[in-house]
Design an enzyme around this catalytic site. Structure first.
Site, PDB file in Angstrom:
ATOM      1  N   ASP A  39      50.407  37.326  57.869  1.00 34.27           N
ATOM      2  CA  ASP A  39      50.735  36.263  58.826  1.00 34.27           C
ATOM      3  C   ASP A  39      52.236  35.966  58.748  1.00 34.27           C
ATOM      4  O   ASP A  39      52.747  35.623  57.681  1.00 34.27           O
ATOM      5  CB  ASP A  39      49.924  35.004  58.471  1.00 34.27           C
ATOM      6  N   TYR A 168      32.409  42.482  46.150  1.00 39.02           N
ATOM      7  CA  TYR A 168      33.692  42.280  45.456  1.00 39.02           C
ATOM      8  C   TYR A 168      33.781  43.149  44.200  1.00 39.02           C
ATOM      9  O   TYR A 168      34.758  43.868  43.988  1.00 39.02           O
ATOM     10  CB  TYR A 168      33.867  40.801  45.104  1.00 39.02           C
ATOM     11  N   SER A 171      34.102  46.769  44.957  1.00 35.14           N
ATOM     12  CA  SER A 171      35.400  47.115  45.573  1.00 35.14           C
ATOM     13  C   SER A 171      36.476  47.240  44.497  1.00 35.14           C
ATOM     14  O   SER A 171      37.375  48.084  44.604  1.00 35.14           O
ATOM     15  CB  SER A 171      35.819  46.054  46.612  1.00 35.14           C
TER      16      SER A 171
HETATM   17  P1  NAP Z   1      44.631  34.298  47.127  1.00 38.19           P
HETATM   18  O1  NAP Z   1      45.428  33.119  46.679  1.00 38.19           O
HETATM   19  O2  NAP Z   1      43.476  34.114  48.042  1.00 38.19           O
HETATM   20  O3  NAP Z   1      45.686  35.342  47.763  1.00 38.19           O
HETATM   21  C1  NAP Z   1      45.234  36.524  48.368  1.00 38.19           C
HETATM   22  C2  NAP Z   1      46.388  37.106  49.148  1.00 38.19           C
HETATM   23  O4  NAP Z   1      45.935  38.316  49.788  1.00 38.19           O
HETATM   24  C3  NAP Z   1      46.897  36.193  50.278  1.00 38.19           C
HETATM   25  O5  NAP Z   1      48.280  36.334  50.401  1.00 38.19           O
HETATM   26  C4  NAP Z   1      46.199  36.748  51.501  1.00 38.19           C
HETATM   27  O6  NAP Z   1      46.853  36.468  52.714  1.00 38.19           O
HETATM   28  C5  NAP Z   1      46.273  38.226  51.162  1.00 38.19           C
HETATM   29  N1  NAP Z   1      45.399  39.050  52.005  1.00 38.19           N
HETATM   30  C6  NAP Z   1      44.061  38.966  52.160  1.00 38.19           C
HETATM   31  N2  NAP Z   1      43.656  39.871  53.060  1.00 38.19           N
HETATM   32  C7  NAP Z   1      44.756  40.533  53.483  1.00 38.19           C
HETATM   33  C8  NAP Z   1      44.994  41.566  54.417  1.00 38.19           C
HETATM   34  N3  NAP Z   1      44.013  42.116  55.151  1.00 38.19           N
HETATM   35  N4  NAP Z   1      46.264  42.010  54.592  1.00 38.19           N
HETATM   36  C9  NAP Z   1      47.273  41.465  53.884  1.00 38.19           C
HETATM   37  N5  NAP Z   1      47.126  40.465  53.018  1.00 38.19           N
HETATM   38  C10 NAP Z   1      45.876  40.006  52.815  1.00 38.19           C
HETATM   39  O7  NAP Z   1      44.028  35.080  45.877  1.00 38.19           O
HETATM   40  P2  NAP Z   1      44.631  35.498  44.446  1.00 38.19           P
HETATM   41  O8  NAP Z   1      43.729  34.919  43.427  1.00 38.19           O
HETATM   42  O9  NAP Z   1      46.076  35.271  44.388  1.00 38.19           O
HETATM   43  O10 NAP Z   1      44.312  37.068  44.494  1.00 38.19           O
HETATM   44  C11 NAP Z   1      45.281  38.078  44.392  1.00 38.19           C
HETATM   45  C12 NAP Z   1      44.606  39.324  43.831  1.00 38.19           C
HETATM   46  O11 NAP Z   1      44.148  39.057  42.519  1.00 38.19           O
HETATM   47  C13 NAP Z   1      43.383  39.777  44.636  1.00 38.19           C
HETATM   48  O12 NAP Z   1      43.369  41.184  44.745  1.00 38.19           O
HETATM   49  C14 NAP Z   1      42.220  39.302  43.769  1.00 38.19           C
HETATM   50  O13 NAP Z   1      41.063  40.071  43.971  1.00 38.19           O
HETATM   51  C15 NAP Z   1      42.801  39.492  42.383  1.00 38.19           C
HETATM   52  N6  NAP Z   1      42.155  38.733  41.322  1.00 38.19           N
HETATM   53  C16 NAP Z   1      42.200  37.371  41.320  1.00 38.19           C
HETATM   54  C17 NAP Z   1      41.613  36.683  40.270  1.00 38.19           C
HETATM   55  C18 NAP Z   1      41.631  35.179  40.198  1.00 38.19           C
HETATM   56  O14 NAP Z   1      40.975  34.616  39.292  1.00 38.19           O
HETATM   57  N7  NAP Z   1      42.330  34.483  41.082  1.00 38.19           N
HETATM   58  C19 NAP Z   1      40.978  37.370  39.218  1.00 38.19           C
HETATM   59  C20 NAP Z   1      40.969  38.754  39.267  1.00 38.19           C
HETATM   60  C21 NAP Z   1      41.545  39.417  40.304  1.00 38.19           C
HETATM   61  P3  NAP Z   1      46.465  35.170  53.630  1.00 38.19           P
HETATM   62  O15 NAP Z   1      47.188  33.994  53.032  1.00 38.19           O
HETATM   63  O16 NAP Z   1      46.977  35.562  54.975  1.00 38.19           O
HETATM   64  O17 NAP Z   1      44.977  35.020  53.575  1.00 38.19           O
END
Ligand code: NAP
Length: 245
Positions: A39, A168, A171
């Protein structure tokens, strides 16, 4: 101002959460951080925040589900920098309401999660690979999760044994397979490919229920982004320790 020796890092999903913080930390270590965001308004806001902190950052529109944006980003990086040193595949989604155990998960939700977390990431890697090959020591970091570990998912005593989200978790297991296969393919090209598990981190992804701070969640991906040339490849790590596949 980009210099000949400054390393160039592209981080997907960089507008918030862990990806934003990875970008900040890479910026603080002297990288030019290209902030991938789907975005434009959110991406530009993230760019403005980090610029105000004095960091060298630039928003780049990338939607993992829109191949034209991925190609346009690769073309722009090629035209302006001619190479890419670090690719952090951080963007990802979860949908705990529609996802669930194998008997119950909504199949469309599972497809959507795979489209982003696995196929979208693979598409970004394929587009950026020619640029990574032009770096003298490229690093690819796939932001995975311990929920993607087959070993952890098989252990009833594991802390997250109750989190059975087939879309999830599978994936992220598939993403780990991508790490292993890509690392093997690129072993002789000097490109290191690793999976980072951030740990359970308070972000929008989990309604801020995680117990780690976002800087703690970003740390492992940052460490793997700046690995020395004798560092590991084809690994899966949590806070510097090997995570079981
Ligand atoms: P988050 O705050 O929801 O951030 C996710 C980010 O990915 C946002 O910038 C989102 O953009 C972007 N995104 C989603 N779909 C997309 C697409 N089609 N194209 C481009 N960007 C996209 O989550 P987070 O916790 O920081 O997660 C980051 C990574 O860490 C993810 O891969 C998640 O699976 C992994 N992870 C997180 C945790 C945890 O506890 N938080 C644990 C293990 C792994 P928008 O703002 O536009 O939606």
């Amino acid at each position: 101002m980009q210099t000949a020796t400054q390393r160039i890092a592209l981080i997907t999903g960089a507008n918030k959460g862990i990806g934003f913080e990875i970008s900040r930390q890479l910026g603080q270590t002297g990288h030019l951080a290209l902030l991938g965001a789907r975005d434009s308004a959110r991406g530009k806001a993230a760019e403005a925040t980090l610029k105000k902190e004095g960091l060298d950052v630039r928003f780049m529109r990338i939607d993992l589900n829109d191949p034209a944006t991925i190609k346009a980003a690769a073309d722009a990086i090629e035209a302006e920098y001619g190479r890419l040193d670090v690719l952090v595949n951080n963007a990802g989604i979860a949908d705990p309401n529609a996802d669930g155990p194998p008997s119950k998960a909504n199949i469309n939700a599972v497809r959507r999660i795979f489209d982003t977390n696995f196929s979208g990431t693979l598409a970004v890697i394929q587009a950026m690979l020619p640029l990574l090959r032009k770096s003298s020591s490229a690093r690819v970091v796939n932001v995975s999760s311990e929920l993607g570990s087959l070993a952890r998912n098989s252990a009833p005593e594991w802390e997250f044994a109750h989190v059975k989200l087939i879309g999830y978790n599978a994936s992220k297991a598939a993403l780990n397979m991508l790490t292993v296969q890509l690392a093997a393919e690129l072993k002789d090209a000097g490109i290191k490919v690793n999976s980072a598990n951030p740990g359970f981190t308070a972000t929008d992804l989990n309604g801020h229920t995680g117990y780690q701070t976002i800087p703690q969640g970003a740390a492992e991906a940052v460490r793997l982004s700046v690995l020395p040339d004798d560092g590991p490849t084809g690994g899966y790590f949590t806070a510097g320790r090997t995570e079981p596949w």
